[in-house]
Design a protein around this motif. Sequence first.
Motif, mmCIF file in Angstrom:
data_model
loop_
_atom_site.group_PDB
_atom_site.id
_atom_site.type_symbol
_atom_site.label_atom_id
_atom_site.label_comp_id
_atom_site.label_asym_id
_atom_site.label_seq_id
_atom_site.Cartn_x
_atom_site.Cartn_y
_atom_site.Cartn_z
ATOM 1 N N CYS A 80 -7.062 -1.457 0.086
ATOM 2 C CA CYS A 80 -5.808 -1.186 -0.613
ATOM 3 C C CYS A 80 -5.918 0.118 -1.399
ATOM 4 O O CYS A 80 -6.952 0.784 -1.394
ATOM 5 C CB CYS A 80 -5.457 -2.354 -1.526
ATOM 6 S SG CYS A 80 -5.334 -3.936 -0.653
ATOM 7 N N ASP A 81 -4.838 0.473 -2.098
ATOM 8 C CA ASP A 81 -4.787 1.788 -2.751
ATOM 9 C C ASP A 81 -5.223 1.776 -4.211
ATOM 10 O O ASP A 81 -5.255 2.816 -4.858
ATOM 11 C CB ASP A 81 -3.382 2.385 -2.639
ATOM 12 C CG ASP A 81 -2.316 1.478 -3.259
ATOM 13 O OD1 ASP A 81 -2.656 0.617 -4.093
ATOM 14 O OD2 ASP A 81 -1.140 1.623 -2.878
ATOM 15 N N LYS B 138 -3.711 0.312 -6.756
ATOM 16 C CA LYS B 138 -2.632 0.214 -7.741
ATOM 17 C C LYS B 138 -2.428 -1.209 -8.256
ATOM 18 O O LYS B 138 -1.788 -1.420 -9.270
ATOM 19 C CB LYS B 138 -1.326 0.744 -7.139
ATOM 20 C CG LYS B 138 -1.322 2.246 -6.903
ATOM 21 C CD LYS B 138 0.033 2.741 -6.456
ATOM 22 C CE LYS B 138 0.075 4.250 -6.350
ATOM 23 N NZ LYS B 138 1.421 4.750 -5.954
ATOM 24 N N SER C 25 -11.101 -0.277 -3.683
ATOM 25 C CA SER C 25 -9.979 0.392 -3.037
ATOM 26 C C SER C 25 -10.505 1.239 -1.873
ATOM 27 O O SER C 25 -11.710 1.491 -1.749
ATOM 28 C CB SER C 25 -9.241 1.292 -4.025
ATOM 29 O OG SER C 25 -10.046 2.404 -4.390
ATOM 30 N N PHE C 26 -9.598 1.687 -1.039
ATOM 31 C CA PHE C 26 -9.919 2.589 0.062
ATOM 32 C C PHE C 26 -10.668 3.809 -0.455
ATOM 33 O O PHE C 26 -11.671 4.244 0.123
ATOM 34 C CB PHE C 26 -8.612 3.003 0.743
ATOM 35 C CG PHE C 26 -8.732 4.099 1.767
ATOM 36 C CD1 PHE C 26 -9.258 3.844 3.021
ATOM 37 C CD2 PHE C 26 -8.286 5.387 1.477
ATOM 38 C CE1 PHE C 26 -9.351 4.859 3.975
ATOM 39 C CE2 PHE C 26 -8.367 6.393 2.422
ATOM 40 C CZ PHE C 26 -8.906 6.130 3.674
ATOM 41 N N GLN C 27 -10.197 4.359 -1.581
ATOM 42 C CA GLN C 27 -10.821 5.546 -2.150
ATOM 43 C C GLN C 27 -12.220 5.239 -2.666
ATOM 44 O O GLN C 27 -13.176 5.979 -2.395
ATOM 45 C CB GLN C 27 -9.966 6.114 -3.287
ATOM 46 C CG GLN C 27 -8.519 6.413 -2.910
ATOM 47 C CD GLN C 27 -7.596 5.246 -3.229
ATOM 48 O OE1 GLN C 27 -7.643 4.210 -2.581
ATOM 49 N NE2 GLN C 27 -6.738 5.422 -4.238
ATOM 50 N N VAL D 185 0.844 -1.190 0.000
ATOM 51 C CA VAL D 185 0.000 0.000 0.000
ATOM 52 C C VAL D 185 0.879 1.240 0.000
ATOM 53 O O VAL D 185 1.800 1.358 0.813
ATOM 54 C CB VAL D 185 -0.938 0.011 1.232
ATOM 55 C CG1 VAL D 185 -1.618 1.365 1.373
ATOM 56 C CG2 VAL D 185 -1.981 -1.092 1.112
ATOM 57 N N ASP D 186 0.585 2.149 -0.913
ATOM 58 C CA ASP D 186 1.246 3.451 -0.941
ATOM 59 C C ASP D 186 0.430 4.382 -0.055
ATOM 60 O O ASP D 186 -0.620 4.889 -0.467
ATOM 61 C CB ASP D 186 1.309 3.965 -2.377
ATOM 62 C CG ASP D 186 2.012 5.312 -2.497
ATOM 63 O OD1 ASP D 186 2.298 5.932 -1.461
ATOM 64 O OD2 ASP D 186 2.254 5.746 -3.641
ATOM 65 N N THR D 187 0.883 4.589 1.161
ATOM 66 C CA THR D 187 0.089 5.369 2.107
ATOM 67 C C THR D 187 -0.001 6.847 1.724
ATOM 68 O O THR D 187 -0.875 7.550 2.228
ATOM 69 C CB THR D 187 0.646 5.238 3.537
ATOM 70 O OG1 THR D 187 2.056 5.463 3.539
ATOM 71 C CG2 THR D 187 0.359 3.856 4.102
ATOM 72 N N SER D 188 0.857 7.297 0.826
ATOM 73 C CA SER D 188 0.714 8.681 0.365
ATOM 74 C C SER D 188 -0.588 8.843 -0.409
ATOM 75 O O SER D 188 -1.208 9.913 -0.382
ATOM 76 C CB SER D 188 1.903 9.088 -0.511
ATOM 77 O OG SER D 188 1.916 8.376 -1.747
ATOM 78 N N VAL D 189 -1.045 7.780 -1.082
ATOM 79 C CA VAL D 189 -2.330 7.811 -1.788
ATOM 80 C C VAL D 189 -3.459 7.969 -0.777
ATOM 81 O O VAL D 189 -4.375 8.778 -0.963
ATOM 82 C CB VAL D 189 -2.519 6.523 -2.616
ATOM 83 C CG1 VAL D 189 -3.927 6.461 -3.202
ATOM 84 C CG2 VAL D 189 -1.484 6.449 -3.726
ATOM 85 N N PHE D 190 -3.391 7.191 0.315
ATOM 86 C CA PHE D 190 -4.409 7.292 1.359
ATOM 87 C C PHE D 190 -4.422 8.694 1.964
ATOM 88 O O PHE D 190 -5.469 9.287 2.177
ATOM 89 C CB PHE D 190 -4.124 6.274 2.467
ATOM 90 C CG PHE D 190 -4.471 4.852 2.119
ATOM 91 C CD1 PHE D 190 -4.848 4.483 0.849
ATOM 92 C CD2 PHE D 190 -4.420 3.870 3.091
ATOM 93 C CE1 PHE D 190 -5.158 3.171 0.535
ATOM 94 C CE2 PHE D 190 -4.733 2.560 2.798
ATOM 95 C CZ PHE D 190 -5.111 2.204 1.520
#
Length: 213
Positions: free
Chosen positions: A64-65, A67, A74-76, A22-27
């Motif tokens: 997840c992000d 990707k 996804s989280f979003q 997970v790219d936490t910068s996306v979150f």
Amino acid sequence: MKISFLKFKNAFPKNEQRKFTVDTSVFSLFSRNVLGVDFPADLVSFFDEMGGGYFGENDLYFFCDGKEKMPRDSFQEWNEKDFWRDIFPSAADGGPVFFAETSFGDQIGYRMVDGDCIYILFLIDTFESFVIAENGSELFERVLTERFALVDERRLIGVEKNYGRLKEGMHFAPIVSPMLGGKGNVENFCLETPNVHFRTAIATFKSIQKSGS
């Protein structure tokens, strides 16, 4: 103080063959720029170390992000579902942001209260919400430290006898909603997609409200 995820790992071991980084910068960007609240530092530490996906016997799913190809939204995507506005205020107005769920679809999320982050559990089938931790240390070092921390042990074991381990991308959902008198017995559960599960539960809740039951 750095959070230890050891007890969580022991209770909910990760399937290394189905691990999602997970790219936490996306979150963080999504949470801040779209939802209007900061993504908690404790969760940054968790996702950086543990990643997302299913944990334990598919007991918990951490979003997840987007990707990688994932078994769930996804989280979003999940936090932008249109049905959330029918249940909670926006995150910027004190509503929750959800980052994980149980096999029964109960949602684990965070809310900002007077500048502090608290963690809640939202039970979609009864529309109840509880504070389960005041901070990340409490969540991962005291609450999520055994498999049945958030679910009824007998119910989960019974449902798994009927259906096996939860299939990826699904929920164990009631056939007859508890809001309509449905029981918590094993025979009252089936497999449903999260979208169907949530929209059915929300329609049931609205119908009960409208009828004044």
